[in-house]
Design an enzyme around this catalytic site. Structure first.
Site, PDB file in Angstrom:
ATOM      1  N   SER A 146       0.862  -6.238 -16.824  1.00 45.06           N
ATOM      2  CA  SER A 146       0.346  -6.381 -15.462  1.00 45.06           C
ATOM      3  C   SER A 146      -1.140  -6.718 -15.420  1.00 45.06           C
ATOM      4  O   SER A 146      -1.623  -7.290 -14.437  1.00 45.06           O
ATOM      5  CB  SER A 146       0.611  -5.104 -14.653  1.00 45.06           C
ATOM      6  OG  SER A 146       0.123  -3.966 -15.342  1.00 45.06           O
ATOM      7  N   ASP A 386      -6.451   4.602 -10.429  1.00 49.02           N
ATOM      8  CA  ASP A 386      -6.032   3.633 -11.445  1.00 49.02           C
ATOM      9  C   ASP A 386      -7.283   3.017 -12.065  1.00 49.02           C
ATOM     10  O   ASP A 386      -7.974   2.209 -11.433  1.00 49.02           O
ATOM     11  CB  ASP A 386      -5.164   2.557 -10.786  1.00 49.02           C
ATOM     12  CG  ASP A 386      -4.664   1.504 -11.769  1.00 49.02           C
ATOM     13  OD1 ASP A 386      -5.155   1.462 -12.913  1.00 49.02           O
ATOM     14  OD2 ASP A 386      -3.794   0.696 -11.377  1.00 49.02           O
ATOM     15  N   HIS A 389      -6.122  -1.231 -13.984  1.00 48.55           N
ATOM     16  CA  HIS A 389      -6.042  -2.531 -13.309  1.00 48.55           C
ATOM     17  C   HIS A 389      -7.347  -2.848 -12.577  1.00 48.55           C
ATOM     18  O   HIS A 389      -8.147  -1.954 -12.292  1.00 48.55           O
ATOM     19  CB  HIS A 389      -4.857  -2.549 -12.333  1.00 48.55           C
ATOM     20  CG  HIS A 389      -3.541  -2.379 -13.024  1.00 48.55           C
ATOM     21  ND1 HIS A 389      -2.907  -1.152 -13.109  1.00 48.55           N
ATOM     22  CD2 HIS A 389      -2.749  -3.269 -13.669  1.00 48.55           C
ATOM     23  CE1 HIS A 389      -1.765  -1.302 -13.779  1.00 48.55           C
ATOM     24  NE2 HIS A 389      -1.657  -2.563 -14.142  1.00 48.55           N
TER      25      HIS A 389
END
Length: 417
Positions: A146, A386, A389
């Protein structure tokens, strides 16, 4: 005798007209020549005329190239709220909710206004039309997890604004996403393969996170989708780092063994390298490998005595910094495998420059399991932030600017009309 004056009179009228025509045509030619040299694109770039259908209109100039010996990976982040960001959340319809941090409630957008400045040279200014020209008739594919998907979406956003409506499209064909620019006959693609080699996590949306099982010597299933791609950009790191060990097979898929992660990573990368050497034509195809995308999970690493993470960080790390989120053993394995390969794979070492950007992660302004965080989850950043990312626009745009610089390096300096 009476005709001669008439001829003289005509010449007197025609000669100035002829001279004027020559001057006009000459001036027009100079203007056109000047445009060829100085402009990054010309109206013909969309190639609507039949005679120019297969020709490349504008090309790379010597000043577009990196200076000899330029190390673009060593430098510093400088504040630039004039020319950055290269696009906005609102201007790019292809961003997913995981990356649109401001739209998701982040109160600041400072992370969008930092420009990477190499120490001894300059990165070429990104020119979307020039890149589209380089990619004309080609396929560019990003392969990985990702984080790599974020780089794919960044690249799409960086080029899409110069493509007319109706001449571009984005389609999901699991495990792929494919962006097409019709008039350039090109595609920018993303292929989900978090371990590069095959695993039980290869389904684009329905994949296990905790119970990971990797087939260290199996890659042919993925490779079928990579064989004909002109430019391949690989990345694989974060999914390996969940625990110090990982369940994997090598040889027989019936025999599952627990491997040390670094050993498993080396075996997987050797499988990948062998596949490339057997299936890729280095004269026609280019291969890049992105280094580790760092994590920023513990704020005590850059601010002694603190007990947080990347949440609420507003500025890059100042001074020398290398966090525990980047594994030097993995970096060394990549270096050794690439060095032993029979043809050149370009290693884009974005780890150190990204290490400084503790401020640019999605933190609580992204998604978890496909859904935006709830109010209660956002109020608990220690558990839910997070720090893997990246927000977009943001750091992955710089990765793509560096990729663009390397694509410029290998492309002819010429014009075709």
């Amino acid at each position: 005798m009476k005709i001669q004056p008439s001829l003289d009179l005509r010449i007197q009228y025609i000669l100035p007209l002829a001279l004027a025509s020559v001057l006009v045509l000459g001036t027009a030619r100079l203007v056109l020549d000047n445009l060829k040299v100085k402009e990054s694109y010309i109206p013909m770039v969309y190639g609507s005329h039949e005679g120019h259908k297969n020709k490349k209109p504008v090309f790379v100039l010597p000043e577009d190239r990196l200076e000899d010996g330029c190390n673009v990976f060593e430098g510093q982040w400088v504040w630039d709220n004039v020319t950055y960001p290269l696009y906005t959340e609102d201007s790019c319809p292809y961003l997913v909710k995981q990356t649109t941090c401001v739209r998701n409630g982040r109160p600041d957008s400072f992370y969008q206004n930092w420009r990477w400045q190499p120490n001894a040279c300059k990165l070429p200014r990104f020119d979307a039309l020039k890149l589209l020209d380089i990619l004309r008739g080609k396929r560019l594919m990003f392969i990985g997890d990702s984080v790599q998907r974020g780089q794919f979406e960044s690249m799409v956003c960086m080029v899409q604004s110069v493509i007319p409506q109706g001449k571009k499209s984005l389609h999901r064909v699991p495990p792929m996403k494919i962006f097409k620019a019709q008039e350039f006959n090109l595609s920018i693609e993303y292929y989900w393969a978090p371990f590069i080699v095959e695993s039980i996590s290869d389904h684009a949306t329905n994949h296990t996170v905790h119970k990971r099982l990797v087939n260290l010597d199996s890659i042919a299933k993925h490779g079928k989708s990579w064989k004909e791609v002109d430019i391949l950009v690989f990345e694989s790191y974060v999914w390996w780092m969940y625990k110090p060990t990982i369940n994997a097979t090598y040889g027989s898929t019936d025999y599952i063994k627990e491997y040390n992660v670094t050993t498993a990573y080396r075996l997987a990368l050797e499988t990948w390298a062998n596949w490339l050497e057997s299936n890729i034509n280095p004269r026609k195809q280019k291969v890049f490998f992105m280094s580790m995308s760092p994590t920023h999970l513990w704020s005590w690493e850059w601010r002694s005595g603190s007990d947080g993470n990347c949440f609420n960080e507003l500025y890059p790390v100042q001074g020398s910094y290398w966090g525990t989120g980047s594994n030097p053993q993995i970096m060394n394995i990549v270096g050794r495998v690439l060095k032993e390969m029979k043809f050149n794979v370009t290693f884009l070492n974005i780890t150190q420059l990204s290490e400084y950007r503790k401020d640019a992660h999605t933190t609580v302004y992204g998604e978890r399991k496909g859904k935006l965080l709830t109010k209660d989850q956002r109020s608990n950043p220690k558990s839910f932030a997070d720090c893997i990312h990246w927000c977009l626009p943001g750091v992955p745009d710089t990765w793509n600017e560096i990729l663009y610089a390397f694509l410029l390096q290998t492309h002819p300096t010429s014009f075709h009309f």
